[in-house]
Motif scaffolding. Structure first.
Motif, mmCIF file in Angstrom:
data_model
loop_
_atom_site.group_PDB
_atom_site.id
_atom_site.type_symbol
_atom_site.label_atom_id
_atom_site.label_comp_id
_atom_site.label_asym_id
_atom_site.label_seq_id
_atom_site.Cartn_x
_atom_site.Cartn_y
_atom_site.Cartn_z
ATOM 1 N N UNK A 53 12.113 14.616 -8.495
ATOM 2 C CA UNK A 53 11.496 14.801 -7.178
ATOM 3 C C UNK A 53 10.402 13.759 -6.939
ATOM 4 N N UNK A 54 9.579 13.532 -7.974
ATOM 5 C CA UNK A 54 8.414 12.670 -7.803
ATOM 6 C C UNK A 54 8.786 11.213 -7.571
ATOM 7 N N UNK A 55 9.764 10.697 -8.319
ATOM 8 C CA UNK A 55 10.105 9.280 -8.183
ATOM 9 C C UNK A 55 10.684 8.966 -6.803
ATOM 10 N N UNK A 56 11.652 9.752 -6.293
ATOM 11 C CA UNK A 56 12.125 9.481 -4.922
ATOM 12 C C UNK A 56 11.011 9.577 -3.881
ATOM 13 N N UNK A 57 10.061 10.493 -4.109
ATOM 14 C CA UNK A 57 8.945 10.613 -3.174
ATOM 15 C C UNK A 57 8.093 9.352 -3.191
ATOM 16 N N UNK A 296 3.395 -0.203 -8.985
ATOM 17 C CA UNK A 296 3.950 -1.506 -8.601
ATOM 18 C C UNK A 296 5.473 -1.426 -8.478
ATOM 19 N N UNK A 297 6.108 -0.797 -9.460
ATOM 20 C CA UNK A 297 7.566 -0.735 -9.475
ATOM 21 C C UNK A 297 8.099 0.256 -8.443
ATOM 22 N N UNK A 298 7.471 1.419 -8.338
ATOM 23 C CA UNK A 298 7.972 2.462 -7.432
ATOM 24 C C UNK A 298 7.789 2.079 -5.964
ATOM 25 N N UNK A 299 6.708 1.376 -5.643
ATOM 26 C CA UNK A 299 6.440 1.031 -4.248
ATOM 27 C C UNK A 299 7.115 -0.272 -3.811
ATOM 28 N N UNK A 300 7.428 -1.154 -4.770
ATOM 29 C CA UNK A 300 7.881 -2.495 -4.380
ATOM 30 C C UNK A 300 9.235 -2.922 -4.933
ATOM 31 N N UNK A 301 9.628 -2.408 -6.085
ATOM 32 C CA UNK A 301 10.875 -2.855 -6.715
ATOM 33 C C UNK A 301 12.005 -1.860 -6.471
#
Length: 366
Positions: A53-57, A296-301
């Motif tokens: 749930x958290x990563x897709x959010x 950095x990875x979750x918001x941009x990659x």
């Protein structure tokens, strides 16, 4: 004993951490599995449950935060690395992953076992193994890591004679510091499609005094390979931030020996490679939760990836390590797992060969 520094809020092994988000120490002590050497905390269990749930959010919030990153990177607030000779942007080793059709599995097994055993006798070859592909008949997958182009072993005639496919079915992907001689030698076999990364983003660590702790762990390596579809036009953006993220991972995870990607042939895709030479000091440490790396990875990659299962996905390790990785993030089940203890053709990889064990043993980490 808790596996975190309660004064600084930093998890073990020195990975970056943002103490303002939460304190993992509050979620209990760490427990070490004597059988696998994996450090498990109550916090890990919570993260594993929340990840789907958290990563897709977090990924969905990427467009909101990307302008902030653009401004902070341009003004130097985030202190992104720029030295082109920095270790976290170097890739001297040559890594090869191939999927090949063979005429006869028993003949191939004998030929590759002889080839892999001889290759591993050289000081500069740290992995040279194969498995029978479980999803495609008369097909095998192969993985090779050489410290440099000159260390790469030549393919003998008896092994080359085993291949029975063509460029439409067989492929070979090459990351790192390959040269013209490597390219010429591989392409001498026309029964395969070859993809050579003109630019390797991320890093492939070279063995030496500064990296010895990550190479000489005595743990079974975790190797992850995938082909990822990228949203149209997003390769440059994602690639830039991928490098910024791996610049932080390089010192944070001593046993992350390779976190790299190359642009795949064809439209909008990358070939991604991950090599972790220990679960705790590699896999866990390269993506701490929470951390600047995660953001950095979750918001941009990750927002640049096309949703859905990877077009190609393999991982190689011990059963305990792979099961722990899937428990920590169910998304890791997208990879087809292969265990060294079951069906390995050739010798097991040995990234610490010729080096003195300098990293703490798994039990010592507790």
């Amino acid at each position: 004993m808790a596996n975190f520094n309660c004064v600084t809020g930093a998890p073990a092994f020195g990975q970056p951490f943002c103490p303002c988000l939460c304190c993992p120490c509050c979620l209990g002590d760490s427990f070490l599995s004597a059988s696998s050497g994996i450090t498990v905390t109550h916090y890990d269990a919570v993260v594993g449950k929340l990840a789907p749930v958290a990563i897709p959010l977090l990924v969905s919030l990427g467009p909101c935060f990307q302008p902030c990153y653009k401004l902070s990177d341009a003004t130097g607030v985030c202190c992104v690395a720029t030295d082109p000779k920095r270790p976290s942007a170097s890739s001297k080793p040559v890594v090869i992953f191939a999927k090949r059709t063979v005429a006869d599995l028993s003949t191939y097994t004998a030929a590759f076992t002889k080839y892999g055993t001889a290759a591993m006798e050289g000081t500069g070859v740290r992995a040279c193994f194969s498995f029978v592909d479980r999803d495609t008949d008369n097909t095998v997958v192969q993985f090779t890591w050489a410290d440099s182009a000159s260390d790469l072993p030549a393919v003998p005639a008896d092994l080359a004679a085993c291949y029975a496919g063509g460029p439409e079915s067989d492929f070979c992907v090459v990351w790192g510091g390959w040269d013209a001689a490597v390219k010429e030698a591989l392409e001498a076999d026309p029964k395969c499609k070859y993809e050579f990364g003109a630019e390797t983003r991320g890093f492939l660590k070279s063995p030496g005094a500064e990296t010895a702790a990550g190479f000489a762990t005595g743990s079974p390596p975790m190797i992850w390979i995938s082909k990822r579809k990228i949203k149209p036009g997003m390769l440059p953006f994602g690639g830039t931030h991928f490098q910024y993220g791996t610049d932080m991972m390089y010192p944070a995870a001593p046993a992350a020996l390779g976190i790299a990607e190359i642009t795949a042939d064809g439209p909008d895709a990358t070939w991604s490679l991950r090599v972790f030479n220990d679960y705790n000091m590699g896999f866990k440490a390269h993506f701490p939760v929470p951390s600047c790396i995660l953001c950095r990875m979750a918001f941009n990659v990750i927002p640049t990836w096309e949703p859905g299962k990877f077009a190609v996905g393999y991982n190689f390790s011990s059963k305990e390590y792979i099961e722990a990785a899937v428990a920590s993030n169910p998304g890791n089940a997208s990879y087809t797992p292969y265990f060294y203890a079951a069906g390995l053709i050739g010798p097991e990889p040995d990234f610490g060969k010729g080096m003195t064990l300098t990293a703490p043993k798994p039990m010592d980490m507790h």
